[in-house]
Design an enzyme around this catalytic site. Structure first.
Site, PDB file in Angstrom:
ATOM      1  N   ASP A 143       0.821  -1.206   0.000  1.00  0.00           N
ATOM      2  CA  ASP A 143       0.000   0.000   0.000  1.00  0.00           C
ATOM      3  C   ASP A 143       0.858   1.259   0.000  1.00  0.00           C
ATOM      4  O   ASP A 143       0.607   2.198  -0.762  1.00  0.00           O
ATOM      5  CB  ASP A 143      -0.915  -0.012   1.230  1.00  0.00           C
ATOM      6  CG  ASP A 143      -2.377   0.154   0.850  1.00  0.00           C
ATOM      7  OD1 ASP A 143      -2.689  -0.002  -0.345  1.00  0.00           O
ATOM      8  OD2 ASP A 143      -3.187   0.450   1.728  1.00  0.00           O
TER       9      ASP A 143
ATOM     10  N   ASP B 223      -8.833  -3.199   1.829  1.00  0.00           N
ATOM     11  CA  ASP B 223      -8.781  -2.570   3.139  1.00  0.00           C
ATOM     12  C   ASP B 223      -9.745  -3.212   4.128  1.00  0.00           C
ATOM     13  O   ASP B 223      -9.677  -2.934   5.332  1.00  0.00           O
ATOM     14  CB  ASP B 223      -9.085  -1.074   3.012  1.00  0.00           C
ATOM     15  CG  ASP B 223      -8.089  -0.363   2.113  1.00  0.00           C
ATOM     16  OD1 ASP B 223      -6.915  -0.774   2.122  1.00  0.00           O
ATOM     17  OD2 ASP B 223      -8.479   0.575   1.400  1.00  0.00           O
TER      18      ASP B 223
END
Length: 540
Positions: A387, A440
């Site tokens: 990420d 997420d």
């Protein structure tokens, strides 16, 4: 469940994509020049600016620009913003005194050939009341002062428009004798209700997935216990999870997921177009149908009226044995998915996308499992680095944030990729959506569901177990992500940057304090938690 499991195995790359493609929360993202620091006269906050266009006294369109570091504070109320006649600069770059006489008009200029402050000073000296700068790209660029500039006391508002908006405004000026604009910057609420609902959706999805996964694990343990009582030990092999249609991640597959997601992300970035988004929509619809079907069958099977249909099976070519209830539900799920795909540009299409997405996430978290904390640590740590790299560090090689470009669907003509949950911002004058990527929710959700399975199979109470703290840590990490998004001046944020340290750090710290870390790290879920099984082992 049988149909879903087979399709998940046959579409393994798509499953890896859902698990590892984490999309950042995307706000109104603009490019920033971080070289020049703030200084007196050049220390405004960057604000988005609304520029309504009026042709012969009638408002026909509205563009969005961005204010400069210098110049006066913009009006925040539309009713207080004056209409200003707009005219083209001559020369177009406004780096020298304009040839046309200005008497309070807004002047439209092109970017380049001199600094932003120079353009503003030249326009103000010529009598302009505002300066509109057309960018040379479709994005917005944050206008700052050069390092060595001293004359930064600009008295007129300066706004940058994207290239397409500037071109449209120029065309309107050629076709109309009287073009005027307003310039104002409505204030955005500190917290929008959409962010609260999106937080509840994400936390609720992980909560439901955890209890379903733990319930399934406990039911499987009870079945194993019955087989043990009857002396059928040969049925309890290491392949029990696979025979029950579960996919258990190991360390190698955890790393592979992240590598695969990185490769797919680069492919999305390079090939981003309308037709590629269409392919992703088809993949999403297939997964959404399977997720919605699995969830509906599980819910309906709990009712007495549908028990017989859920337990009666028929053989279907290619798919094998499928329950009658699954066959009855499937057409409804397919129709729902097709309707969403056809009308996904409608204003309420986000509801269908969220329903399909939540059902798919819950199904994935029910079927895919991490066996112990070691695998969970490898998966979350790799996703954490993934990420950060693709949001922040990828700019060095690709000149843009790869994750943000993909999340917005730049160059595709579509409103982002479908692999995310979104809610329209309700009280935000700028509109748009609050979004969260599937990764997420799925990535930390695997760890949270593992903690509840461990608690139930180990017969730990809610307070003495790990699920409560893992759930709180996930909610807190997600909350911190929203706070960071609102504080970082519109920059997209990688949610896993905040969620992974919160959830993983909490579990490891708590397990170490309680003395369970070694067991959680290597063994994970107990296979035979029943009391009489432990007694039999003690007797042996």
């Amino acid at each position: 469940m049988e149909l879903t499991t087979r399709l998940l195995y046959s579409h393994f790359p798509a499953l890896a994509l859902l698990l590892c493609t984490s999309v950042v929360f995307a706000g109104d993202i603009v490019h920033q020049d971080d070289i020049a620091p703030k200084k007196p006269g050049c220390d405004n906050n960057f604000v988005l600016v609304k520029v309504p266009i009026w042709l012969d006294g009638v408002e026909v369109s509205q563009f969005v620009g961005i204010g400069a570091r210098f110049g006066p504070t913009l009006e925040s109320k539309e009713k207080r913003a004056n209409q200003i006649i707009v005219t083209l600069a001559d020369p177009p770059d406004c780096c020298s005194k304009p040839k046309n006489k200005l008497t309070g008009e807004a002047i439209l200029v092109h970017r380049g050939n001199c600094s932003f402050v120079t353009k503003a000073n030249v326009a103000e000296a010529a009598g302009a009341s505002a300066l509109l700068i057309i960018n040379n790209q479709t994005e917005l660029f944050k206008m700052v002062c050069e390092k060595n500039e001293t004359d930064v006391d600009v008295g007129i508002p300066v706004v940058m428009l994207p290239q397409d908006a500037g071109g449209s405004l120029k065309e309107s000026m050629r076709n109309s004798s009287h073009v005027s604009i307003q310039i104002y910057s409505p204030k955005r609420p500190l917290v929008d209700v959409a962010e609260v609902f999106l937080w509840l959706m994400a936390v609720g999805t992980v909560l439901c997935s955890s209890y379903w996964s733990a319930w399934s694990a406990r039911e499987a343990a009870i079945e194993q216990d019955k087989l043990l009582k009857d002396g059928f030990d040969e049925h309890l092999t290491s392949d029990t999870h696979h025979s029950n249609g579960l996919i258990e991640i190991n360390t190698a597959s955890a790393i592979f997921f992240v590598v695969f997601a990185s490769c797919f992300l680069v492919m999305l970035y390079k090939l981003m177009s309308y037709w590629f988004i269409e392919i992703l929509v088809v993949v999403f619809c297939i997964g959404g149908v399977e997720g919605l079907q699995t969830c509906l069958v599980a819910i309906l099977a709990c009712f007495r009226w549908f028990e017989h249909a859920a337990e009666s099976f028929v053989k279907v070519p290619v798919l094998g044995s499928v329950s009658y209830l699954t066959l009855a539900v499937s057409p409804i799920c397919i129709a729902f998915s097709v309707l969403w795909a056809v009308y996904r540009s409608a204003s309420i299409a986000w509801i269908g996308q969220d329903i399909l997405g939540i059902a798919l996430i819950i199904t994935v978290l029910q079927i895919v499992r991490i066996p112990n904390l070691k695998v969970g640590t490898v998966l979350l740590s790799c996703s954490f680095l993934y990420d950060i790299f693709w949001v922040f560090l990828s700019k060095r090689w690709f000149h843009k944030s790869v994750m943000i470009v993909v999340a917005r669907g730049d160059g595709s003509g579509e409103d982002g990729i479908p692999m995310l949950l979104k809610i329209p911002r309700m009280f935000d004058p700028w509109g748009g959506y609050s979004i969260i990527g599937f990764g997420d929710i799925i990535i930390p959700g695997l760890l949270v569901t593992f903690s509840l399975r461990y608690d139930w199979l180990s017969k730990k109470s809610l307070k003495a177990g790990y699920f409560l703290w893992a759930m709180l840590a996930y909610g807190l990490g997600l909350l911190v992500t929203y706070v960071a998004l609102n504080l970082m001046d519109g920059h997209g944020q990688p949610a896993l940057l905040y969620i992974v340290p919160s959830t993983l750090g909490t579990l490891i710290t708590l397990a170490n304090k309680r003395g369970d870390l070694k067991h959680l790290w290597t063994v994970g879920e107990p296979y035979r938690p029943c009391p009489h099984v432990r007694l039999e082992r003690d007797e042996q």
